[in-house]
Design a protein around this motif. Structure first.
Motif, mmCIF file in Angstrom:
data_model
loop_
_atom_site.group_PDB
_atom_site.id
_atom_site.type_symbol
_atom_site.label_atom_id
_atom_site.label_comp_id
_atom_site.label_asym_id
_atom_site.label_seq_id
_atom_site.Cartn_x
_atom_site.Cartn_y
_atom_site.Cartn_z
ATOM 1 N N THR A 149 1.130 -1.290 -0.523
ATOM 2 C CA THR A 149 0.294 -0.240 -0.060
ATOM 3 C C THR A 149 0.741 1.289 0.240
ATOM 4 O O THR A 149 0.347 2.611 -1.149
ATOM 5 C CB THR A 149 -1.116 -0.250 1.650
ATOM 6 O OG1 THR A 149 -1.794 -1.593 1.300
ATOM 7 C CG2 THR A 149 -1.899 1.364 0.750
ATOM 8 N N ALA A 150 1.929 1.351 0.928
ATOM 9 C CA ALA A 150 2.538 2.073 0.765
ATOM 10 C C ALA A 150 3.615 2.416 -0.849
ATOM 11 O O ALA A 150 3.767 3.724 -1.117
ATOM 12 C CB ALA A 150 3.190 2.429 2.310
ATOM 13 N N MET A 151 3.758 1.666 -1.195
ATOM 14 C CA MET A 151 4.367 1.613 -2.404
ATOM 15 C C MET A 151 3.441 1.907 -3.994
ATOM 16 O O MET A 151 4.006 3.051 -3.884
ATOM 17 C CB MET A 151 4.944 -0.264 -2.854
ATOM 18 C CG MET A 151 5.772 0.311 -3.815
ATOM 19 S SD MET A 151 6.635 -1.314 -4.663
ATOM 20 C CE MET A 151 5.304 -2.499 -5.070
ATOM 21 N N VAL A 152 2.357 2.182 -3.145
ATOM 22 C CA VAL A 152 1.351 2.255 -4.601
ATOM 23 C C VAL A 152 0.873 3.700 -4.453
ATOM 24 O O VAL A 152 1.063 4.211 -5.240
ATOM 25 C CB VAL A 152 0.209 1.524 -4.414
ATOM 26 C CG1 VAL A 152 -1.165 1.835 -5.210
ATOM 27 C CG2 VAL A 152 0.586 0.174 -4.713
ATOM 28 N N TRP A 153 0.656 4.135 -3.269
ATOM 29 C CA TRP A 153 0.614 5.684 -2.809
ATOM 30 C C TRP A 153 2.307 6.299 -3.299
ATOM 31 O O TRP A 153 1.631 7.800 -3.752
ATOM 32 C CB TRP A 153 0.308 6.052 -1.565
ATOM 33 C CG TRP A 153 -1.341 6.056 -0.765
ATOM 34 C CD1 TRP A 153 -1.472 4.564 0.159
ATOM 35 C CD2 TRP A 153 -2.242 6.485 -1.531
ATOM 36 N NE1 TRP A 153 -2.723 4.855 0.377
ATOM 37 C CE2 TRP A 153 -3.336 6.008 -1.157
ATOM 38 C CE3 TRP A 153 -2.509 7.703 -2.453
ATOM 39 C CZ2 TRP A 153 -4.535 6.196 -1.075
ATOM 40 C CZ3 TRP A 153 -3.501 7.940 -2.851
ATOM 41 C CH2 TRP A 153 -4.956 7.795 -2.475
ATOM 42 N N SER A 154 2.907 5.495 -2.972
ATOM 43 C CA SER A 154 4.195 6.290 -3.475
ATOM 44 C C SER A 154 3.958 6.476 -5.149
ATOM 45 O O SER A 154 4.953 7.540 -5.794
ATOM 46 C CB SER A 154 5.384 6.166 -3.270
ATOM 47 O OG SER A 154 5.856 6.296 -1.747
ATOM 48 N N GLN A 162 5.304 7.767 2.077
ATOM 49 C CA GLN A 162 5.801 8.746 3.599
ATOM 50 C C GLN A 162 4.489 9.300 4.455
ATOM 51 O O GLN A 162 4.969 8.741 5.683
ATOM 52 C CB GLN A 162 7.182 9.412 3.071
ATOM 53 C CG GLN A 162 8.627 9.444 2.036
ATOM 54 C CD GLN A 162 8.228 8.391 0.914
ATOM 55 O OE1 GLN A 162 7.317 8.504 0.379
ATOM 56 N NE2 GLN A 162 8.787 7.093 0.306
ATOM 57 N N LEU A 163 3.999 9.685 3.826
ATOM 58 C CA LEU A 163 3.464 10.451 5.218
ATOM 59 C C LEU A 163 1.971 8.869 5.552
ATOM 60 O O LEU A 163 1.705 8.880 6.840
ATOM 61 C CB LEU A 163 2.074 11.488 4.394
ATOM 62 C CG LEU A 163 2.439 12.561 3.978
ATOM 63 C CD1 LEU A 163 1.320 13.336 3.532
ATOM 64 C CD2 LEU A 163 2.860 13.884 5.257
ATOM 65 N N TYR A 164 1.749 7.668 4.743
ATOM 66 C CA TYR A 164 1.346 6.698 5.282
ATOM 67 C C TYR A 164 1.720 6.061 6.636
ATOM 68 O O TYR A 164 1.398 5.300 7.418
ATOM 69 C CB TYR A 164 1.375 5.842 4.337
ATOM 70 C CG TYR A 164 0.622 4.683 4.542
ATOM 71 C CD1 TYR A 164 -0.210 4.128 5.085
ATOM 72 C CD2 TYR A 164 1.414 3.434 3.807
ATOM 73 C CE1 TYR A 164 -1.473 2.848 5.519
ATOM 74 C CE2 TYR A 164 0.503 2.213 4.628
ATOM 75 C CZ TYR A 164 -0.684 1.716 4.972
ATOM 76 O OH TYR A 164 -0.938 0.435 5.125
ATOM 77 N N LEU A 165 3.213 6.217 6.203
ATOM 78 C CA LEU A 165 4.080 5.878 7.760
ATOM 79 C C LEU A 165 4.548 6.907 8.620
ATOM 80 O O LEU A 165 5.372 6.674 9.179
ATOM 81 C CB LEU A 165 5.696 5.390 6.783
ATOM 82 C CG LEU A 165 4.969 4.305 5.496
ATOM 83 C CD1 LEU A 165 6.545 4.108 5.562
ATOM 84 C CD2 LEU A 165 4.889 2.997 6.447
#
Length: 262
Positions: A149-154, A162-165
């Motif tokens: 999910t983090a990679m898809v948002w980036s 990065q905001l997700y994390l």
């Protein structure tokens, strides 16, 4: 009630949870970090959470690259027009580029090896860390996140992963420069022409000097988001395991031998 948080008594800590993000030590491959410094100066240091050094090298790359017209020279080299590449390069700025470029690669490699040693020492000390921070501006806590999910948002917008994390510093830095690069490269205008099927007009609109920065930004944002999500999950599991051991595993289990086994 017993306090299980960071009490500042350890010599080394594996991580620190603050309002602007979670900074942690973990084992890294120094060759991968050096490769990111080679792809774009500053990225290797940002992976190591060395923000000031990474941002300084990033800004240096932008200033020197644009004044030396390195990206334009790369475009002409890809097209096989080597004479034009030689003409467009400004040697006055180019001579400033190489020493700092190689320093960024070497320093990120050296720092990664040092930080790996610190990571091993911190793991041996195995001291508790603060896992929850609340303030009037932000709330941050250790939790599990989905790396994909983090990679898809980036991928959709560099910096969102990065905001997700909750990596506020890296996210803000990437988002700001993504806006700047998108504006000067005329990316939105060119994509609009591509969607309308006017490919020739799109190639005219694009500013290739700025556009060539985008692949590095996208690739780094996706890699950084994915790898940090994986490491944050490992840190969360480690912290939960230590807490459960210290809070509930108070007594050693003693098993008495049966008379039949005597």
């Amino acid at each position: 009630m017993k306090n299980y948080n960071n009490d500042n008594t350890a010599r080394r800590y594996l991580a620190h949870v603050s309002q602007i993000g979670t900074t942690q030590f973990h084992l890294r491959n120094p060759y991968i970090v050096a490769w990111w410094s080679m792809a774009f100066p500053g990225f290797g240091h940002l992976l190591l959470s060395k923000y000031l050094r990474g941002m300084a090298l990033f800004l240096w790359e932008m200033v020197i690259n644009l004044n030396a017209h390195i990206n334009v020279g790369i475009v002409y080299s890809f097209l096989g027009e080597f004479d034009k590449a030689k003409e467009v390069l400004d040697t006055r700025w180019l001579m400033l580029y190489l020493p700092t470029y190689f320093f960024g690669i070497w320093d990120s490699y050296r720092t990664t090896i040092d930080m790996n040693k610190v990571t091993l020492l911190a793991k041996r000390e195995n001291h508790r860390i603060n896992s929850f921070v609340i303030s009037p501006l932000e709330i941050n806590y250790l939790d599990r996140r989905k790396p994909f999910t983090a990679m898809v948002w980036s991928f959709l917008m560099p910096g969102m992963g990065q905001l997700y994390l909750h990596r506020i510093v890296t996210a803000s830095f990437i988002l700001i420069w993504m806006i700047v690069i998108t504006y000067f490269s005329h990316l939105a205008e060119g994509m609009n022409y591509i969607f309308m099927g006017e490919l020739g007009q799109a190639t005219v609109v694009f500013d290739k000097e700025w556009l060539l920065f985008l692949p590095s930004i996208y690739g780094f944002a996706m890699y950084d988001a994915y790898s940090n999500a994986v490491e944050n999950n490992k840190l969360y599991i480690w912290d939960q395991r230590n807490y459960l051991k210290s809070a509930y595993q108070k007594y050693k289990l003693e098993i008495k031998r049966s008379r039949l086994t005597k």
